[in-house]
Design a protein around this motif. Sequence first.
Motif, PDB file in Angstrom:
ATOM      1  N   SER A 554       0.846  -1.193   0.000  1.00  0.00           N
ATOM      2  CA  SER A 554       0.000   0.000   0.000  1.00  0.00           C
ATOM      3  C   SER A 554       0.876   1.236   0.000  1.00  0.00           C
ATOM      4  O   SER A 554       2.070   1.174   0.277  1.00  0.00           O
ATOM      5  N   GLY A 555       0.252   2.379  -0.314  1.00  0.00           N
ATOM      6  CA  GLY A 555       0.976   3.638  -0.318  1.00  0.00           C
ATOM      7  C   GLY A 555       0.125   4.764  -0.858  1.00  0.00           C
ATOM      8  O   GLY A 555      -0.956   4.541  -1.422  1.00  0.00           O
ATOM      9  N   PRO A 556       0.580   5.997  -0.718  1.00  0.00           N
ATOM     10  CA  PRO A 556      -0.173   7.151  -1.210  1.00  0.00           C
ATOM     11  C   PRO A 556       0.026   7.353  -2.715  1.00  0.00           C
ATOM     12  O   PRO A 556       1.024   6.918  -3.291  1.00  0.00           O
ATOM     13  N   LEU A 557      -0.940   8.009  -3.337  1.00  0.00           N
ATOM     14  CA  LEU A 557      -0.864   8.393  -4.744  1.00  0.00           C
ATOM     15  C   LEU A 557      -1.090   9.890  -4.860  1.00  0.00           C
ATOM     16  O   LEU A 557      -1.864  10.480  -4.111  1.00  0.00           O
ATOM     17  N   SER A 558      -0.431  10.500  -5.825  1.00  0.00           N
ATOM     18  CA  SER A 558      -0.659  11.914  -6.113  1.00  0.00           C
ATOM     19  C   SER A 558      -0.492  12.129  -7.609  1.00  0.00           C
ATOM     20  O   SER A 558       0.191  11.363  -8.287  1.00  0.00           O
ATOM     21  N   GLY A 559      -1.145  13.163  -8.117  1.00  0.00           N
ATOM     22  CA  GLY A 559      -1.048  13.424  -9.546  1.00  0.00           C
ATOM     23  C   GLY A 559      -1.902  14.595  -9.950  1.00  0.00           C
ATOM     24  O   GLY A 559      -2.166  15.509  -9.151  1.00  0.00           O
ATOM     25  N   THR A 560      -2.345  14.573 -11.202  1.00  0.00           N
ATOM     26  CA  THR A 560      -3.121  15.677 -11.747  1.00  0.00           C
ATOM     27  C   THR A 560      -4.394  15.160 -12.405  1.00  0.00           C
ATOM     28  O   THR A 560      -4.473  14.025 -12.864  1.00  0.00           O
ATOM     29  N   LEU A 561      -5.387  16.032 -12.464  1.00  0.00           N
ATOM     30  CA  LEU A 561      -6.659  15.741 -13.115  1.00  0.00           C
ATOM     31  C   LEU A 561      -6.833  16.728 -14.260  1.00  0.00           C
ATOM     32  O   LEU A 561      -7.061  17.912 -14.049  1.00  0.00           O
ATOM     33  N   GLY A 562      -6.695  16.251 -15.488  1.00  0.00           N
ATOM     34  CA  GLY A 562      -6.781  17.120 -16.655  1.00  0.00           C
ATOM     35  C   GLY A 562      -5.472  17.152 -17.409  1.00  0.00           C
ATOM     36  O   GLY A 562      -4.424  16.733 -16.916  1.00  0.00           O
ATOM     37  N   SER A 563      -5.542  17.675 -18.644  1.00  0.00           N
ATOM     38  CA  SER A 563      -4.371  17.640 -19.516  1.00  0.00           C
ATOM     39  C   SER A 563      -3.728  18.998 -19.750  1.00  0.00           C
ATOM     40  O   SER A 563      -2.660  19.075 -20.361  1.00  0.00           O
ATOM     41  N   ASP A 564      -4.331  20.075 -19.286  1.00  0.00           N
ATOM     42  CA  ASP A 564      -3.736  21.387 -19.562  1.00  0.00           C
ATOM     43  C   ASP A 564      -2.656  21.702 -18.532  1.00  0.00           C
ATOM     44  O   ASP A 564      -2.470  20.994 -17.545  1.00  0.00           O
ATOM     45  N   CYS A 566      -2.443  23.907 -16.300  1.00  0.00           N
ATOM     46  CA  CYS A 566      -2.863  24.294 -14.956  1.00  0.00           C
ATOM     47  C   CYS A 566      -3.804  23.244 -14.357  1.00  0.00           C
ATOM     48  O   CYS A 566      -4.677  23.560 -13.548  1.00  0.00           O
ATOM     49  N   ALA A 567      -3.652  21.999 -14.758  1.00  0.00           N
ATOM     50  CA  ALA A 567      -4.491  20.921 -14.237  1.00  0.00           C
ATOM     51  C   ALA A 567      -4.353  20.840 -12.723  1.00  0.00           C
ATOM     52  O   ALA A 567      -3.241  20.880 -12.192  1.00  0.00           O
TER      53      ALA A 567
END
Length: 615
Positions: A554-564, A566-567
């Motif tokens: 297990s572990g944390p996830l991080s990222g972006t939502l969208g493709s521009d 300034c997502a």
Amino acid sequence: MRNSLSSRGMATVRGTHRAALVLGLAVGLAAAIGPAQADKVGVAAAVNPDAFSNLSDTPNKQLNIGKSIFFNERINTTTSGLVQVLLVDGSTFTVGPNSDLVIDKFVYNPRKKTGEIVATFSKGTMRFIGGKISKNEGGVTVKTPSGALAIRGGMVQGSVSGNKGVFSFLYGVQMSFTSNNGQTATVYENGYTLDLTGGTPTIRPTTPQDTNFFMAALSSGSGTTGNNNTTPGTPDPNQFQQTTNYSEIISEATATQIQDEIQKQIDNRYNTTTDNTTTDNTTTATTTTPTPSTTTTQTNDVYLGYAGGTFLQTGGSEGDPPAGTLANLSPTEVALLFDSQTHAFAGAHATLYADAGEEGAGGAKVTFVPINVPANVPGLLPSSGLFAGLANASTMTVFQDTTGNPPQLKTPETLTSAQATLFGVSGASGVLCKSCDFMKWGAWVVAFQAAGDPVSNVAAAGWWVAGDIPTVGQLPTQGSAYYDGHTIGNVASYDGKGWETHVATGDVHMDWDFGPRSGNLAISNFDATGPRGPLNLSGTMNMPGRLSAINSFSGPLSGTLGSDHCAPSINGGAAGSFVANGADKTAGVIGNWNAANQNYKATGIFGASRSPTDR
């Protein structure tokens, strides 16, 4: 109520997965929660291809999953048709083959949870499960050629052919029938049937033949229900093989037996004796291996895994979230039982936490009792290895509170009604990853009403995946591996007016180092065609635990939502395990993940197979 469940879409999964009735059962659940639109009474939540509708004498049009249903719209099916209509108040009509149903009147006040449903059922077979309106006296009336049926609460199955009919009362407050000559007969006790085949209303105990007949017509959509030559008393033996009647399906005792057997098989497989290792990630498996239990003869196999889904809820207490995610945290919390000789599905249980076990968020625990399904059903999941299970209020518990580390479900909530369905496939996991037939996967749908004032109405849907999960000590102690596969999940997205839900897919990749028991997991291009653009997440996974324990990372996830450029950023987490294919203990990985912000909540399951190291 801080525990909750829901979601709408399982109508179409992009990519290689084909649309299926069995996965379409969750479509429209979210649409059914909220203010009723003018004239709209519900949605088609499950459809076989041979189901049609027409409105105001317009030509018949084939029904599609997710289609809005309006009052005065006539729904009819052919000899192989099947459709489930989910009404705005949470009621459902399931219409079997050769059937005809019209919703004549639908009035609903969502604040007071009152209203009226009037339907005309002129022929065929149907099942009605009451929603909020049915809790009120006089709330639901179903007109037939020989009279009118009044239903208060609960669940009724009925078959009509001309002026003859049979109506079985499965549970609820009461079922009354007033014939055209004014004669009234009322059933108050579950497990009794109103029989009109002799011309005069007769109340008798429901027989296994009644149950098998209804289960055949309303599960497969391939029977001859409505044919004058076929009645509930004389079901066609070639139509459906049903070995468990409905009274057994909803039995709390049966569910307890399934839970006990699952726990016994888990104990048999994973020896609980201690070893000399620590729980530190750097511990290596050099001296200790698990010893299988030899005290009990194993007659069943248990597959462990992960589940994920989204929920929506209305009502409830102040501060309850309108939407969120549901997932298990440990692989023992999602378990499926199979007969070791026949490989037949023998039951399942699932413990799911709201918003990945957030402190105080609550959750649900469900036990699914198996039902048989036809061997060959066109348009469903791949027919090889198809299985299903049911649950109701007696085999489901929801919780208002989750506390502790690991989380513990606390403060159970009393249910006024509950229903859950699990569908699964064995040996057909190509939708998740290449050469993954050793995995099992499928979908689940849950809906319930909790007692109290105000009433909380919750609906949820999602996916599950399971396999043969080795212990930590059975994994390699050095080297690395690479895994590629796919994820299927559900999204709840707020558009400024309300919550919209749908199914989405994406890709999964994991690099793993067996020495330190850690690696990187990435979810990419999830929901790429959604209104907010693709979701991309990654994070480091770790696997603590003693060598004799079931492996789980297990572990944390991080990222972006969208493709521009300034997502917005988005965060979440994942949990998973290595699964074996025979002697190959690291043939694949399975798990669940979730990510959320204020207006977007997503969760899903994943499966991935080992790839060449020189990718």
